[in-house]
Write a protein that holds these residues in place. Structure first.
Motif, PDB file in Angstrom:
ATOM      1  N   TYR A  10       0.835  -1.206   0.000  1.00 42.07           N
ATOM      2  CA  TYR A  10       0.000   0.000   0.000  1.00 42.07           C
ATOM      3  C   TYR A  10       0.868   1.253   0.000  1.00 42.07           C
ATOM      4  CZ  TYR A  10      -4.751  -1.751   0.442  1.00 42.07           C
ATOM      5  OH  TYR A  10      -5.970  -2.324   0.193  1.00 42.07           O
ATOM      6  N   ARG A  11       1.898   1.246   0.811  1.00 41.50           N
ATOM      7  CA  ARG A  11       2.774   2.423   0.894  1.00 41.50           C
ATOM      8  C   ARG A  11       3.431   2.707  -0.464  1.00 41.50           C
ATOM      9  NH1 ARG A  11       3.561   4.830   5.309  1.00 41.50           N
ATOM     10  NH2 ARG A  11       3.344   3.073   6.725  1.00 41.50           N
ATOM     11  N   ARG A  12       3.885   1.648  -1.146  1.00 42.35           N
ATOM     12  CA  ARG A  12       4.488   1.832  -2.473  1.00 42.35           C
ATOM     13  C   ARG A  12       3.461   2.342  -3.482  1.00 42.35           C
ATOM     14  NH1 ARG A  12       6.764  -3.060  -1.141  1.00 42.35           N
ATOM     15  NH2 ARG A  12       5.341  -4.168  -2.528  1.00 42.35           N
ATOM     16  N   SER A  13       2.253   1.801  -3.445  1.00 43.22           N
ATOM     17  CA  SER A  13       1.227   2.209  -4.413  1.00 43.22           C
ATOM     18  C   SER A  13       0.755   3.645  -4.167  1.00 43.22           C
ATOM     19  CB  SER A  13       0.034   1.255  -4.378  1.00 43.22           C
ATOM     20  OG  SER A  13      -0.737   1.428  -3.216  1.00 43.22           O
ATOM     21  N   MET A  14       0.846   4.098  -2.936  1.00 45.87           N
ATOM     22  CA  MET A  14       0.420   5.458  -2.607  1.00 45.87           C
ATOM     23  C   MET A  14       1.527   6.485  -2.838  1.00 45.87           C
ATOM     24  SD  MET A  14      -1.812   4.727   0.852  1.00 45.87           S
ATOM     25  CE  MET A  14      -1.984   6.440   1.269  1.00 45.87           C
ATOM     26  N   ALA A  15       2.764   6.017  -3.006  1.00 48.75           N
ATOM     27  CA  ALA A  15       3.914   6.925  -3.067  1.00 48.75           C
ATOM     28  C   ALA A  15       3.743   8.040  -4.090  1.00 48.75           C
ATOM     29  CB  ALA A  15       5.182   6.132  -3.345  1.00 48.75           C
ATOM     30  N   GLY A  16       3.239   7.747  -5.253  1.00 50.14           N
ATOM     31  CA  GLY A  16       3.121   8.773  -6.285  1.00 50.14           C
ATOM     32  C   GLY A  16       1.858   9.601  -6.225  1.00 50.14           C
ATOM     33  N   VAL A  17       0.873   9.169  -5.452  1.00 49.50           N
ATOM     34  CA  VAL A  17      -0.424   9.853  -5.459  1.00 49.50           C
ATOM     35  C   VAL A  17      -0.868  10.357  -4.092  1.00 49.50           C
ATOM     36  CG1 VAL A  17      -1.240   8.604  -7.486  1.00 49.50           C
ATOM     37  CG2 VAL A  17      -1.670   7.669  -5.208  1.00 49.50           C
ATOM     38  N   ALA A  18      -0.124  10.014  -3.055  1.00 49.04           N
ATOM     39  CA  ALA A  18      -0.537  10.397  -1.700  1.00 49.04           C
ATOM     40  C   ALA A  18      -0.453  11.904  -1.499  1.00 49.04           C
ATOM     41  CB  ALA A  18       0.323   9.685  -0.668  1.00 49.04           C
ATOM     42  N   GLN A  19      -1.365  12.390  -0.687  1.00 50.09           N
ATOM     43  CA  GLN A  19      -1.402  13.799  -0.311  1.00 50.09           C
ATOM     44  C   GLN A  19      -1.363  13.892   1.204  1.00 50.09           C
ATOM     45  OE1 GLN A  19      -4.429  16.094  -2.409  1.00 50.09           O
ATOM     46  NE2 GLN A  19      -4.776  14.314  -3.699  1.00 50.09           N
ATOM     47  N   SER A  20      -0.824  14.974   1.700  1.00 51.56           N
ATOM     48  CA  SER A  20      -0.741  15.172   3.137  1.00 51.56           C
ATOM     49  C   SER A  20      -2.091  15.634   3.683  1.00 51.56           C
ATOM     50  CB  SER A  20       0.336  16.210   3.456  1.00 51.56           C
ATOM     51  OG  SER A  20       0.432  16.385   4.853  1.00 51.56           O
ATOM     52  N   ILE A  21      -2.521  14.998   4.751  1.00 50.37           N
ATOM     53  CA  ILE A  21      -3.761  15.383   5.424  1.00 50.37           C
ATOM     54  C   ILE A  21      -3.497  15.460   6.919  1.00 50.37           C
ATOM     55  CG2 ILE A  21      -5.232  14.296   3.675  1.00 50.37           C
ATOM     56  CD1 ILE A  21      -5.792  12.096   5.847  1.00 50.37           C
ATOM     57  N   ILE A  22      -4.439  16.069   7.612  1.00 49.51           N
ATOM     58  CA  ILE A  22      -4.440  16.077   9.072  1.00 49.51           C
ATOM     59  C   ILE A  22      -5.756  15.455   9.508  1.00 49.51           C
ATOM     60  CG2 ILE A  22      -4.412  17.482  11.164  1.00 49.51           C
ATOM     61  CD1 ILE A  22      -2.997  19.666   9.446  1.00 49.51           C
ATOM     62  N   ILE A  23      -5.667  14.502  10.406  1.00 48.57           N
ATOM     63  CA  ILE A  23      -6.871  13.949  11.022  1.00 48.57           C
ATOM     64  C   ILE A  23      -6.895  14.470  12.437  1.00 48.57           C
ATOM     65  CG2 ILE A  23      -8.093  11.861  11.725  1.00 48.57           C
ATOM     66  CD1 ILE A  23      -6.711  10.405   9.433  1.00 48.57           C
ATOM     67  N   LYS A  24      -8.024  15.067  12.816  1.00 47.50           N
ATOM     68  CA  LYS A  24      -8.075  15.660  14.148  1.00 47.50           C
ATOM     69  C   LYS A  24      -9.396  15.363  14.837  1.00 47.50           C
ATOM     70  CE  LYS A  24      -9.449  20.286  12.676  1.00 47.50           C
ATOM     71  NZ  LYS A  24      -9.136  21.698  12.774  1.00 47.50           N
ATOM     72  N   ARG A  25      -9.311  15.403  16.154  1.00 47.65           N
ATOM     73  CA  ARG A  25     -10.485  15.228  17.006  1.00 47.65           C
ATOM     74  C   ARG A  25     -10.546  16.397  17.963  1.00 47.65           C
ATOM     75  NH1 ARG A  25     -10.766   9.723  19.667  1.00 47.65           N
ATOM     76  NH2 ARG A  25     -11.377   9.241  17.533  1.00 47.65           N
ATOM     77  N   SER A  26     -11.723  16.976  18.050  1.00 42.30           N
ATOM     78  CA  SER A  26     -11.971  18.070  18.985  1.00 42.30           C
ATOM     79  C   SER A  26     -13.173  17.717  19.837  1.00 42.30           C
ATOM     80  CB  SER A  26     -12.251  19.378  18.233  1.00 42.30           C
ATOM     81  OG  SER A  26     -11.152  19.736  17.443  1.00 42.30           O
ATOM     82  N   THR A  27     -13.262  18.331  20.987  1.00 37.94           N
ATOM     83  CA  THR A  27     -14.449  18.167  21.821  1.00 37.94           C
ATOM     84  C   THR A  27     -15.596  18.927  21.163  1.00 37.94           C
ATOM     85  OG1 THR A  27     -14.057  20.143  23.135  1.00 37.94           O
ATOM     86  CG2 THR A  27     -13.010  18.085  23.901  1.00 37.94           C
ATOM     87  N   PRO A  28     -16.835  18.671  21.583  1.00 34.92           N
ATOM     88  CA  PRO A  28     -17.957  19.454  21.039  1.00 34.92           C
ATOM     89  C   PRO A  28     -17.784  20.960  21.274  1.00 34.92           C
ATOM     90  CG  PRO A  28     -18.784  17.476  22.100  1.00 34.92           C
ATOM     91  CD  PRO A  28     -17.305  17.550  22.398  1.00 34.92           C
ATOM     92  N   ALA A  29     -16.990  21.328  22.276  1.00 38.19           N
ATOM     93  CA  ALA A  29     -16.743  22.753  22.552  1.00 38.19           C
ATOM     94  C   ALA A  29     -15.612  23.309  21.675  1.00 38.19           C
ATOM     95  CB  ALA A  29     -16.400  22.946  24.017  1.00 38.19           C
ATOM     96  N   GLY A  30     -15.002  22.446  20.850  1.00 38.64           N
ATOM     97  CA  GLY A  30     -13.968  22.909  19.940  1.00 38.64           C
ATOM     98  C   GLY A  30     -12.542  22.808  20.456  1.00 38.64           C
ATOM     99  N   VAL A  31     -12.341  22.142  21.575  1.00 37.21           N
ATOM    100  CA  VAL A  31     -10.996  21.982  22.123  1.00 37.21           C
ATOM    101  C   VAL A  31     -10.316  20.802  21.431  1.00 37.21           C
ATOM    102  CG1 VAL A  31      -9.655  21.498  24.202  1.00 37.21           C
ATOM    103  CG2 VAL A  31     -11.716  22.912  24.338  1.00 37.21           C
ATOM    104  N   LEU A  32      -9.143  21.033  20.844  1.00 35.17           N
ATOM    105  CA  LEU A  32      -8.416  19.988  20.137  1.00 35.17           C
ATOM    106  C   LEU A  32      -7.939  18.922  21.117  1.00 35.17           C
ATOM    107  CD1 LEU A  32      -7.275  19.085  17.376  1.00 35.17           C
ATOM    108  CD2 LEU A  32      -5.185  20.315  17.971  1.00 35.17           C
ATOM    109  N   VAL A  33      -8.288  17.671  20.832  1.00 31.31           N
ATOM    110  CA  VAL A  33      -7.923  16.540  21.684  1.00 31.31           C
ATOM    111  C   VAL A  33      -6.751  15.779  21.089  1.00 31.31           C
ATOM    112  CG1 VAL A  33      -8.745  14.340  22.629  1.00 31.31           C
ATOM    113  CG2 VAL A  33     -10.281  16.304  22.540  1.00 31.31           C
ATOM    114  N   ALA A  34      -6.783  15.563  19.776  1.00 26.88           N
ATOM    115  CA  ALA A  34      -5.740  14.794  19.108  1.00 26.88           C
ATOM    116  C   ALA A  34      -5.623  15.235  17.664  1.00 26.88           C
ATOM    117  CB  ALA A  34      -6.052  13.310  19.170  1.00 26.88           C
ATOM    118  N   SER A  35      -4.413  15.100  17.136  1.00 25.81           N
ATOM    119  CA  SER A  35      -4.164  15.479  15.753  1.00 25.81           C
ATOM    120  C   SER A  35      -2.991  14.659  15.227  1.00 25.81           C
ATOM    121  CB  SER A  35      -3.848  16.974  15.679  1.00 25.81           C
ATOM    122  OG  SER A  35      -3.531  17.353  14.363  1.00 25.81           O
ATOM    123  N   VAL A  36      -3.109  14.187  13.993  1.00 30.67           N
ATOM    124  CA  VAL A  36      -2.021  13.455  13.355  1.00 30.67           C
ATOM    125  C   VAL A  36      -1.954  13.872  11.888  1.00 30.67           C
ATOM    126  CG1 VAL A  36      -3.428  11.419  12.785  1.00 30.67           C
ATOM    127  CG2 VAL A  36      -0.988  11.181  13.024  1.00 30.67           C
TER     128      VAL A  36
END
Length: 115
Positions: A10-36
């Motif tokens: 999968y890593r090899r097949s994604m090498a030419g087409v992968a894009q950088s993203i951020i996955i994040k989780r916030s509380t319902p009040a908008g406080v950032l809990v986690a980000s990768v």
């Protein structure tokens, strides 16, 4: 094929087409809990797919499970977000079964929607 071999493939097949993203989780009040930040393969739906529950602006995001180290799983539907190209998209569906090898999740397919 072992899970490690599948991840490498999968890593090899994604090498030419992968894009950088951020996955994040916030509380319902908008406080950032986690980000990768990780690489992902982003795809849309064709015009013929836009029927029923599939709407314009819906995309699939494939992300390797290994790249989510440190992010608290499972995903929280309608709360977790993907930031891609400056757009914040809401995770609506998580497929953790399609890309399993020997019972190990190799990659997640996230259906996201938004701007």
């Amino acid at each position: 094929m072992t899970p490690a071999q599948a991840t490498d493939a999968y890593r090899r097949s994604m090498a030419g087409v992968a894009q950088s993203i951020i996955i994040k989780r916030s509380t319902p009040a908008g406080v950032l809990v986690a980000s990768v930040t990780c690489a992902a393969r982003i795809s849309g739906f064709s015009g013929s797919d836009l029927s029923g529950s599939v709407q314009q602006g819906v995309r699939n995001v494939i992300v390797l499970a290994d790249d989510l180290a440190g992010f608290p799983l499972p995903f929280v539907i309608n709360q977790d977000r993907v930031v891609w190209n400056g757009k914040t998209l809401v995770i609506k569906v998580v497929d953790d079964a399609t890309r399993q090898v020997q019972g190990v999740i190799v990659a997640y397919v996230l259906t996201v929607e938004g701007a």
